[in-house]
Design a protein around this motif. Sequence first.
Motif, PDB file in Angstrom:
ATOM      1  N   GLY A 168      -7.686  67.201  74.643  1.00 34.48           N
ATOM      2  CA  GLY A 168      -8.593  68.319  74.423  1.00 34.48           C
ATOM      3  C   GLY A 168      -9.251  68.865  75.668  1.00 34.48           C
ATOM      4  N   VAL A 169      -8.841  68.384  76.838  1.00 33.30           N
ATOM      5  CA  VAL A 169      -9.390  68.931  78.090  1.00 33.30           C
ATOM      6  C   VAL A 169      -8.628  70.213  78.454  1.00 33.30           C
ATOM      7  CG1 VAL A 169      -9.644  68.507  80.588  1.00 33.30           C
ATOM      8  CG2 VAL A 169     -10.290  66.741  78.937  1.00 33.30           C
ATOM      9  N   ARG A 211     -19.662  68.488  76.788  1.00 33.96           N
ATOM     10  CA  ARG A 211     -20.147  67.450  75.863  1.00 33.96           C
ATOM     11  C   ARG A 211     -21.350  66.733  76.441  1.00 33.96           C
ATOM     12  NH1 ARG A 211     -19.458  67.118  70.752  1.00 33.96           N
ATOM     13  NH2 ARG A 211     -20.524  65.157  71.077  1.00 33.96           N
ATOM     14  N   LYS A 212     -21.233  66.402  77.759  1.00 32.63           N
ATOM     15  CA  LYS A 212     -22.323  65.636  78.380  1.00 32.63           C
ATOM     16  C   LYS A 212     -23.606  66.460  78.481  1.00 32.63           C
ATOM     17  CE  LYS A 212     -19.445  62.263  80.659  1.00 32.63           C
ATOM     18  NZ  LYS A 212     -18.475  62.071  81.714  1.00 32.63           N
ATOM     19  N   PHE A 254     -10.685  64.364  86.630  1.00 32.74           N
ATOM     20  CA  PHE A 254     -11.311  65.031  85.475  1.00 32.74           C
ATOM     21  C   PHE A 254     -12.437  64.184  84.904  1.00 32.74           C
ATOM     22  CE2 PHE A 254      -7.326  67.451  85.463  1.00 32.74           C
ATOM     23  CZ  PHE A 254      -7.817  68.729  85.305  1.00 32.74           C
ATOM     24  N   GLU A 255     -12.196  62.876  84.818  1.00 34.46           N
ATOM     25  CA  GLU A 255     -13.240  61.990  84.271  1.00 34.46           C
ATOM     26  C   GLU A 255     -14.492  62.026  85.128  1.00 34.46           C
ATOM     27  OE1 GLU A 255     -12.818  58.239  82.040  1.00 34.46           O
ATOM     28  OE2 GLU A 255     -10.923  58.098  83.142  1.00 34.46           O
ATOM     29  N   PRO A 266     -14.401  70.680  79.061  1.00 29.87           N
ATOM     30  CA  PRO A 266     -15.004  70.242  77.791  1.00 29.87           C
ATOM     31  C   PRO A 266     -15.731  68.914  77.934  1.00 29.87           C
ATOM     32  CG  PRO A 266     -12.740  70.937  77.448  1.00 29.87           C
ATOM     33  CD  PRO A 266     -12.956  70.932  78.933  1.00 29.87           C
ATOM     34  N   LEU A 267     -15.335  68.096  78.906  1.00 27.13           N
ATOM     35  CA  LEU A 267     -16.027  66.818  79.122  1.00 27.13           C
ATOM     36  C   LEU A 267     -17.452  67.071  79.601  1.00 27.13           C
ATOM     37  CD1 LEU A 267     -13.196  64.866  80.946  1.00 27.13           C
ATOM     38  CD2 LEU A 267     -14.171  64.260  78.743  1.00 27.13           C
TER      39      LEU A 267
END
Lengths: 135, 225
Positions: free
Chosen positions: A92-93, A133-134, A51-52, A129-130
């Motif tokens: 929050g993912v 944001r980016k 995910f990261e 959501p990550l």
Amino acid sequence: MSDVKVVGFVCRMCALITSDLGPPADVNVTIETVELPCAGKVDGRLLLEAFEKGADAVFVAGCPEHECMNVKGSSRARKRLEHIKEILDQVGVGGERLVMYNVSGTHGPRFAQIARDMAGLLEKLGPSPLKARKA
Amino acid sequence: MIVAEIKPIEEIADSIKAIKDAKKVLVAGCGGCVTVCLSGGQKETDIMASALRMKMEVDGQPVQIETATYERQCDPEYVVRFKEHLKDVDVVVSMACGVGVQFMAENYPEIIFVPGQNTKFAGAAVEHGIWEERCMLCGECVLAKTGGVCPIIRCSKSLLNGPCGGSQNGVCEVSKDTPCAWQLIYDRLKGQGRLDMMTEVLPAKDWSKNRDGGPRKIVREDVRL
């Protein structure tokens, strides 16, 4: 949806065989598969790292629980996934982006079905959501 | 071992957010008890770091988060090893027990420390994934007189001469999941043919050996350098 990325951790003994054909042509998601000697090898760190590193959804595909050649590999994987899903909810993912499948190696069309499932899931949930944001 | 439980990620993230201008965080793991009880070793430290990176990113306050794990956080020879990881670090999330967090903070007073765990008890793994309390660290062990079962921590009333009237069919009235310590003591002594020990009246406990006497300290001149 071509920039949508799915990472699949697949057991060598079952799902890897069904994944040989790859996703069907009408499924417009990138599926990156990571081969595991057994679904029980999957580690929470690997799932979170996926995910990261940009996955919008992640799945683990192992043998049916009663058919795992390592006896408890698939059930251990399921329990670890449940734990990591809780963490994804907390950060929050969203835990619903992490899915476990049990696949028999003799069930060829199953991988195509998983690909369609994941594409449908991401159509509903949108990008991670990550990533949002980016962007 | 000391048994600990990981705090909710949101609580840790909130502690970091509360520190003004925090840009770099070190998640510090411990290779001692919390590794054995699967809450603060290298693996859990990596997972915590990853979770915090994502949480802070999603919340719009991204920070740089790195990890380091050494054998213990409660001994100076290992605590000193963290020094090389602390350059420009604003906050350390310590995955050690409360002892480790405090000892690290004592050794690096310029850094802000945040606990990553709630330290629960001194216990044992009765099976994989289940830990139970076994010692209250009372400072004066009575196990020789109670068949190796501690009435101080395992009896809900810490009775030294039990059982009480709340013991029914070997179970404590407090919970059906709690065995009566004095039933366990009786069964153990009976199995060892030492039931006569049940008739010995144990004197009132000197609680000054426990926390009632204030923070405790042991000095061993034979091993001091």
